[in-house]
Design an enzyme around this catalytic site. Structure first.
Site, PDB file in Angstrom:
ATOM      1  N   ASN A 246       0.788  -7.953 -10.836  1.00 13.30           N
ATOM      2  CA  ASN A 246      -0.181  -6.991 -10.781  1.00 13.30           C
ATOM      3  C   ASN A 246       0.209  -5.886 -11.364  1.00 13.30           C
ATOM      4  O   ASN A 246       1.389  -5.389 -11.122  1.00 13.30           O
ATOM      5  CB  ASN A 246      -0.544  -6.794  -9.326  1.00 13.30           C
ATOM      6  N   GLY A 247      -0.647  -5.100 -12.072  1.00 16.83           N
ATOM      7  CA  GLY A 247      -0.280  -3.770 -12.598  1.00 16.83           C
ATOM      8  C   GLY A 247      -0.828  -3.759 -14.160  1.00 16.83           C
ATOM      9  O   GLY A 247      -0.093  -4.235 -14.725  1.00 16.83           O
ATOM     10  N   ASP A 248      -1.775  -2.657 -14.237  1.00 13.27           N
ATOM     11  CA  ASP A 248      -1.911  -2.271 -15.864  1.00 13.27           C
ATOM     12  C   ASP A 248      -2.829  -3.242 -16.508  1.00 13.27           C
ATOM     13  O   ASP A 248      -2.856  -3.277 -17.687  1.00 13.27           O
ATOM     14  CB  ASP A 248      -0.698  -1.934 -16.531  1.00 13.27           C
TER      15      ASP A 248
ATOM     16  N   GLY B 206      -6.855  -4.586  -9.812  1.00 14.53           N
ATOM     17  CA  GLY B 206      -7.236  -3.623  -8.962  1.00 14.53           C
ATOM     18  C   GLY B 206      -8.028  -2.508  -9.417  1.00 14.53           C
ATOM     19  O   GLY B 206      -9.114  -2.669  -9.641  1.00 14.53           O
ATOM     20  N   ARG B 207      -7.538  -1.526 -10.081  1.00 11.77           N
ATOM     21  CA  ARG B 207      -8.070  -0.273 -10.622  1.00 11.77           C
ATOM     22  C   ARG B 207      -9.168  -0.721 -11.762  1.00 11.77           C
ATOM     23  O   ARG B 207     -10.183   0.220 -11.936  1.00 11.77           O
ATOM     24  CB  ARG B 207      -7.133   0.883 -10.975  1.00 11.77           C
TER      25      ARG B 207
ATOM     26  N   CYS C 272       0.753  -1.318   0.141  1.00 12.48           N
ATOM     27  CA  CYS C 272      -0.079  -0.066   0.007  1.00 12.48           C
ATOM     28  C   CYS C 272       0.731   1.169   0.181  1.00 12.48           C
ATOM     29  O   CYS C 272       1.756   1.384   0.913  1.00 12.48           O
ATOM     30  CB  CYS C 272      -0.803  -0.011   1.350  1.00 12.48           C
TER      31      CYS C 272
ATOM     32  N   LYS D 207       1.452  -9.187  -0.523  1.00 17.85           N
ATOM     33  CA  LYS D 207       1.636  -8.577  -1.588  1.00 17.85           C
ATOM     34  C   LYS D 207       2.332  -7.581  -1.512  1.00 17.85           C
ATOM     35  O   LYS D 207       2.525  -6.725  -0.217  1.00 17.85           O
ATOM     36  CB  LYS D 207       0.196  -7.894  -2.086  1.00 17.85           C
TER      37      LYS D 207
END
Length: 238
Positions: A114-116, A138-139, A12, A51
Site C-alpha cells: 500500500n502506498g502511492d 486509498g487516496r 492509522c 494493516k
C-alpha cells in the site's frame, strides 16, 4: 451484517487516534500489538488480517519483526503501508521494505502493498517488482472509485478502459452522497461529502460556482438537484 473477515488497523496515523494509543501508536509497542492481535484471534472464528506501517519513525522500522510475530499469531494476511507514522502521507512510500517482507523465506501469509499506487501502470510495475500478493489503494480512489476496474482491466488486457464520462462522475457522486446519508444521517452525510466534489469533478472547466453551491447547501434533496444541474449544464457545454 455478515463480515468475511476482521481487519485490524494498526496503521492509522491520525493524531486523535494515535493520542489514545490506537492505530499506528501500537507500532511503538510490539508486545501490545501481539497481545491485541491474539485477543482478536481468540474472539472470532473469522479470518483476521492486519494493516500496519513500516514502523513509528525512521529509527524504528520494525516491520519485518512485526510481520513474523503477527504471522505466528495466526493472521491470514498482512497489508503494509510503505511509510512510518512520523511520515504521515509525506514523501515516497518505501516499497523496498515491503518487498523484503514478502520475499522473506519465513513468511508464508499473503502480503499486500500500500502506498502511492495511483495508476494502472504503477500498480502493474509494483506488483511485478516486489512480488506482493495484492495491492491496497486509498487516496487515489477518493473521487475516482473506477480506479479499481481500470487496474483490473489493465492487468487482464494491457489496455486502458475509457475514461469515466460525465454521467459516470455524477452517478458516482450521487451514490456516494446517498450512502453517506444512509450511514451517517442527513446533516453529517451532507457535510462529510463536501470535500469530495472537487475530486469527482476534477478537470471540469468553470466548475467553481457549482462547487460553491454544493459545499454550502444543507438540504440533501437540493444537493441532488445541484448534481443533476452539473450533469445537464456540462453535457450541454460539451
Amino acid at each position: 451484517t455478515n463480515p468475511d473477515l476482521v481487519d485490524i488497523n494498526f496503521g492509522c496515523p491520525v493524531k486523535k487516534v494515535v493520542c489514545k494509543g490506537a492505530g499506528a501508536a501500537v507500532l511503538k509497542d510490539i508486545e501490545a500489538m501481539v497481545r491485541l492481535t491474539r485477543a482478536v484471534k481468540q474472539s472470532t472464528r473469522l479470518p483476521v488480517t492486519v494493516k500496519t506501517r513500516l514502523g513509528w519513525d525512521d529509527s524504528s522500522k520494525n516491520i519485518e519483526e512485526v510481520a513474523l510475530r503477527l504471522q505466528d499469531e495466526g493472521i491470514s494476511a498482512l497489508t503494509i503501508h510503505g511509510r512510518t507514522r512520523a511520515q504521515l502521507y509525506k514523501g515516497e512510500a518505501d516499497w523496498h521494505l515491503i518487498g523484503r517482507v514478502k520475499n522473506n523465506p519465513r513468511i508464508h501469509i499473503p502480503i499486500f502493498g500500500n502506498g502511492d499506487i495511483d495508476s494502472p501502470e504503477k500498480a502493474l510495475e509494483y506488483r511485478n517488482r516486489y512480488g506482493v500478493d495484492g495491492l491496497m489503494i486509498g487516496r487515489a480512489s477518493i473521487g475516482a472509485p473506477w480506479i479499481f476496474d481500470q487496474i483490473k482491466h489493465f492487468f487482464t488486457t494491457g489496455e486502458h478502459l475509457a475514461l469515466p464520462t460525465l454521467d459516470d462522475r455524477v452517478d458516482a457522486a450521487r451514490e456516494h452522497l446517498e450512502r453517506s446519508i444512509a450511514w451517517k444521517g442527513e446533516h453529517e452525510g451532507v457535510v462529510e461529502m463536501r470535500r469530495h466534489y472537487s475530486n469527482y469533478f476534477k478537470g471540469l472547466p468553470d466548475f467553481k460556482d457549482h462547487r460553491m453551491k454544493l459545499v454550502t447547501e444543507r438540504d440533501p434533496r437540493i444537493v441532488l438537484e445541484l448534481l443533476e444541474m452539473v450533469r445537464s449544464q456540462f453535457a450541454l457545454a460539451a
